[in-house]
Motif scaffolding. Structure first.
Motif, PDB file in Angstrom:
ATOM      1  N   ARG A   1       0.657  -1.360   0.024  1.00 29.01           N
ATOM      2  CA  ARG A   1       0.221  -0.010  -0.070  1.00 29.01           C
ATOM      3  C   ARG A   1       0.794   1.298  -0.003  1.00 29.01           C
ATOM      4  O   ARG A   1       0.483   2.253   0.673  1.00 29.01           O
ATOM      5  CB  ARG A   1      -0.978   0.096   1.167  1.00 29.01           C
ATOM      6  CG  ARG A   1      -2.097  -1.099   1.237  1.00 29.01           C
ATOM      7  CD  ARG A   1      -3.115  -0.496   0.281  1.00 29.01           C
ATOM      8  NE  ARG A   1      -4.139  -1.637   0.145  1.00 29.01           N
ATOM      9  CZ  ARG A   1      -5.214  -1.528   1.011  1.00 29.01           C
ATOM     10  NH1 ARG A   1      -5.498  -0.620   2.024  1.00 29.01           N
ATOM     11  NH2 ARG A   1      -6.227  -2.261   1.062  1.00 29.01           N
TER      12      ARG A   1
ATOM     13  N   ARG B   1      -8.656  11.265  -5.545  1.00 24.27           N
ATOM     14  CA  ARG B   1      -9.741  10.680  -5.134  1.00 24.27           C
ATOM     15  C   ARG B   1     -10.706  11.664  -5.114  1.00 24.27           C
ATOM     16  O   ARG B   1     -12.011  11.276  -4.804  1.00 24.27           O
ATOM     17  CB  ARG B   1      -9.302   9.941  -3.812  1.00 24.27           C
ATOM     18  CG  ARG B   1      -8.514   8.571  -4.071  1.00 24.27           C
ATOM     19  CD  ARG B   1      -9.592   7.364  -4.429  1.00 24.27           C
ATOM     20  NE  ARG B   1     -10.622   7.130  -3.245  1.00 24.27           N
ATOM     21  CZ  ARG B   1     -11.731   7.073  -3.076  1.00 24.27           C
ATOM     22  NH1 ARG B   1     -12.496   7.635  -3.971  1.00 24.27           N
ATOM     23  NH2 ARG B   1     -12.168   6.701  -2.058  1.00 24.27           N
TER      24      ARG B   1
ATOM     25  N   SER C   1      -4.521 -12.183   2.480  1.00 28.01           N
ATOM     26  CA  SER C   1      -4.137 -11.471   3.572  1.00 28.01           C
ATOM     27  C   SER C   1      -5.102 -12.161   4.880  1.00 28.01           C
ATOM     28  O   SER C   1      -4.401 -12.067   6.079  1.00 28.01           O
ATOM     29  CB  SER C   1      -4.757 -10.130   3.533  1.00 28.01           C
ATOM     30  OG  SER C   1      -4.095  -9.396   2.245  1.00 28.01           O
TER      31      SER C   1
HETATM   32  O1  CP3 Z   1      -0.014  -1.703  -2.449  1.00 27.70           O
HETATM   33  C1  CP3 Z   1      -0.332  -0.825  -3.159  1.00 27.70           C
HETATM   34  O2  CP3 Z   1       0.166   0.331  -3.173  1.00 27.70           O
HETATM   35  C2  CP3 Z   1      -1.134  -1.284  -4.521  1.00 27.70           C
HETATM   36  C3  CP3 Z   1      -2.471  -0.947  -4.251  1.00 27.70           C
HETATM   37  C4  CP3 Z   1      -3.434  -1.796  -3.496  1.00 27.70           C
HETATM   38  C5  CP3 Z   1      -4.693  -1.691  -2.962  1.00 27.70           C
HETATM   39  N1  CP3 Z   1      -5.372  -2.762  -2.631  1.00 27.70           N
HETATM   40  C6  CP3 Z   1      -5.217  -0.290  -3.332  1.00 27.70           C
HETATM   41  C7  CP3 Z   1      -6.248   0.052  -2.560  1.00 27.70           C
HETATM   42  C8  CP3 Z   1      -3.239  -3.297  -3.215  1.00 27.70           C
HETATM   43  C9  CP3 Z   1      -2.142  -4.306  -3.525  1.00 27.70           C
HETATM   44  C10 CP3 Z   1      -4.519  -3.688  -2.480  1.00 27.70           C
HETATM   45  C11 CP3 Z   1      -4.798  -5.257  -2.127  1.00 27.70           C
HETATM   46  C12 CP3 Z   1      -5.902  -5.212  -1.150  1.00 27.70           C
HETATM   47  N2  CP3 Z   1      -7.181  -4.960  -1.284  1.00 27.70           N
HETATM   48  C13 CP3 Z   1      -6.045  -6.253  -0.329  1.00 27.70           C
HETATM   49  C14 CP3 Z   1      -4.706  -7.015   0.158  1.00 27.70           C
HETATM   50  C15 CP3 Z   1      -3.820  -6.376   0.891  1.00 27.70           C
HETATM   51  C16 CP3 Z   1      -4.031  -6.066   2.273  1.00 27.70           C
HETATM   52  O3  CP3 Z   1      -4.383  -4.698   2.561  1.00 27.70           O
HETATM   53  O4  CP3 Z   1      -4.524  -6.889   3.205  1.00 27.70           O
HETATM   54  C17 CP3 Z   1      -7.365  -6.330   0.402  1.00 27.70           C
HETATM   55  C18 CP3 Z   1      -7.782  -7.172   1.590  1.00 27.70           C
HETATM   56  C19 CP3 Z   1      -8.072  -5.414  -0.303  1.00 27.70           C
HETATM   57  C20 CP3 Z   1      -9.296  -4.990  -0.369  1.00 27.70           C
HETATM   58  C21 CP3 Z   1      -9.501  -3.776   0.322  1.00 27.70           C
HETATM   59  N3  CP3 Z   1      -9.568  -2.732  -0.787  1.00 27.70           N
HETATM   60  C22 CP3 Z   1      -9.708  -2.983   1.653  1.00 27.70           C
HETATM   61  C23 CP3 Z   1      -9.992  -3.951   2.812  1.00 27.70           C
HETATM   62  C24 CP3 Z   1      -9.775  -1.736   1.566  1.00 27.70           C
HETATM   63  C25 CP3 Z   1      -9.829  -0.669   2.542  1.00 27.70           C
HETATM   64  C26 CP3 Z   1     -11.013   0.306   2.592  1.00 27.70           C
HETATM   65  C27 CP3 Z   1     -10.913   1.352   3.420  1.00 27.70           C
HETATM   66  O5  CP3 Z   1     -11.336   2.306   2.892  1.00 27.70           O
HETATM   67  O6  CP3 Z   1      -9.960   1.304   4.443  1.00 27.70           O
HETATM   68  C28 CP3 Z   1      -9.505  -1.476   0.124  1.00 27.70           C
HETATM   69  C29 CP3 Z   1      -9.312  -0.116  -0.783  1.00 27.70           C
HETATM   70  C30 CP3 Z   1      -8.302   0.095  -1.282  1.00 27.70           C
HETATM   71  N4  CP3 Z   1      -7.591  -0.546  -2.012  1.00 27.70           N
HETATM   72  C31 CP3 Z   1      -7.651   1.456  -0.878  1.00 27.70           C
HETATM   73  C32 CP3 Z   1      -6.332   1.675  -1.664  1.00 27.70           C
HETATM   74  C33 CP3 Z   1      -5.296   2.625  -1.896  1.00 27.70           C
HETATM   75  C34 CP3 Z   1      -8.234   2.712  -0.105  1.00 27.70           C
HETATM   76  C35 CP3 Z   1      -8.818   3.384  -1.251  1.00 27.70           C
HETATM   77  C36 CP3 Z   1      -9.190   4.596  -1.301  1.00 27.70           C
HETATM   78  O7  CP3 Z   1     -10.588   4.634  -0.691  1.00 27.70           O
HETATM   79  O8  CP3 Z   1      -8.942   5.592  -1.784  1.00 27.70           O
END
Ligand code: CP3
Length: 364
Positions: free
Chosen positions: A35, A48, A214
């Motif tokens: 991330r 965003r 994860s």
């Molecule tokens: O690592 C990186 O920079 C690449 C981008 C990346 C994102 N998601 C962008 C994202 C990667 C590798 C992921 C993987 C991902 N997504 C996982 C596996 C890694 C981990 O964190 O365990 C999982 C479980 C997800 C599912 C997911 N997507 C979750 C739990 C969330 C968070 C929700 C929140 O708002 O807190 C997301 C959203 C997400 N994916 C964000 C980002 C940058 C936040 C985005 C936003 O609202 O702008």
């Protein structure tokens, strides 16, 4: 003594990240952060305001810009494609959304035979052209290797079955134990999709790939061995001929590490709950290790953060094949993690580890 040609900033010619994945000698320990692109960056927050996360993932111009940000801002040794583990599921017939501070939401959770049947195989090139376009553009513009990725089968199944994030994974485990045949059908579909998707990313230019499983640490070692490991072995076997490093990561997987080591992955991601030396003992000498700073430490005072990071490096340099990372993604917090702290940490790891490697006499 410092090597006069040593530079903290990664160069075009040589990748310390790929060398470490292959357990070859390096001039410094490579660094990247899960991330590393996201809401802690003002530039990301600005984008965003206009676009949703999924819109960004589907627009190569934005995706490329955001994937590059941490490379120029932080000096990390690898970029990771900006996307989400849920993206390929939308190309398998799943109706989903990702909500801020909530996470993925599935419109029709998969609970029955008929539900699982609705999940169809995907043809990457036709259904996810924007992912591959972004990778092709990044390959040409980046000075460091690009990591492609996919979600792990257990983690994807948990969202598909629960319909959202979960603490206890009760529906998921119920399907696993009550309907092992249906569970296996789902694992087979996800395993095939993951391997197709990763192969397409590699063909488009990803130099390494990571599988984010994860939430697989919610399983006992026995259940992991029975219900997930066979699928992982198949995925890694199917990708072996590509020759690119494959990283397998999960949170809270300390007790699963010996089984992770059996999976066929070339690099194992470790979280902060397991000391690195103990992780190495459980994994053995044949795979590289990636980790394992507690991401919450990014909010600690520099003296606390830097001494913990040095401790991790001191353990990591004992054997070839170590990549510095967090034990999970950069935390989302108010006020956000500072870009300056991540930049300083990256440079500190490069310089400190270079010094350790000089002292050990096993520089590249
Ligand atoms: O690592 C990186 O920079 C690449 C981008 C990346 C994102 N998601 C962008 C994202 C990667 C590798 C992921 C993987 C991902 N997504 C996982 C596996 C890694 C981990 O964190 O365990 C999982 C479980 C997800 C599912 C997911 N997507 C979750 C739990 C969330 C968070 C929700 C929140 O708002 O807190 C997301 C959203 C997400 N994916 C964000 C980002 C940058 C936040 C985005 C936003 O609202 O702008």
């Amino acid at each position: 003594m410092t090597n006069p040609s040593f530079s903290s900033t990664p160069t075009d010619q040589y990748s310390r990240f790929l060398a470490a994945c292959r357990r070859e000698p390096v001039d410094a320990i490579p660094v990247w952060y899960m991330r590393q692109a996201g809401r802690y960056q003002p530039e990301y927050r600005k984008i965003r305001e206009k676009y949703s996360l999924l819109e960004i993932c589907r627009t190569p111009e934005l995706c490329v810009q955001i994937s590059q940000l941490p490379v120029t801002q932080l000096g990390v040794d690898a970029a990771i494609l900006f996307s989400d583990i849920m993206v390929p599921l939308s190309a398998m017939g799943v109706e989903l959304d990702i909500q801020e501070n909530v996470g993925p939401l599935i419109a029709h959770p998969l609970r029955s035979d008929a539900d699982v049947q609705t999940l169809h195989a995907f043809e990457t090139v036709e259904s996810l052209p924007y992912v591959l376009d972004s990778i092709r553009q990044l390959k040409h513009s980046l000075s460091v290797p690009l990591i492609g990725f996919a979600g792990g089968p257990y983690t994807l199944a948990s969202y598909l079955i629960e319909g959202q994030a979960s603490r206890s994974y009760l529906h998921t485990k119920q399907m696993m134990w009550n309907r092992p045949d249906l569970w296996q059908t789902l694992m087979d579909k996800l395993g095939a999709a993951i391997s197709h998707f990763l192969r397409a990313q590699i063909q488009a230019g990803a130099a390494a790939v990571q599988i984010f499983d994860s939430w697989v640490g919610s399983l006992s070692p026995e259940d992991f061995q029975t219900y997930v490991l066979p699928t992982m072995k198949r995925v890694f076997h199917l990708l072996q001929d590509t020759g690119v490093p494959i990283i397998y990561f999960g949170v809270n997987t300390g007790d699963l590490l010996p089984a992770f080591a059996e999976s066929g992955a070339s690099v194992i991601g470790v979280d902060w709950r397991t000391p690195l030396q103990e992780a190495r003992r459980r994994i053995g000498p044949n795979q590289a290790i990636q980790g394992n700073l507690d991401p919450a430490m990014l909010l600690a005072p520099w003296s606390v953060l830097s001494s913990r990071a040095e401790d991790i490096v001191t353990q990591g340099v004992q054997q070839p094949g170590f990549i510095f990372n967090l034990g999970h993604g950069v935390v989302h917090h108010h006020p956000p993690v500072s870009v300056d702290v991540l930049r300083r940490l990256t440079q500190h790891i490069h310089e400190y580890s270079h010094q350790c490697l000089v002292e050990r006499g096993n520089l590249v």
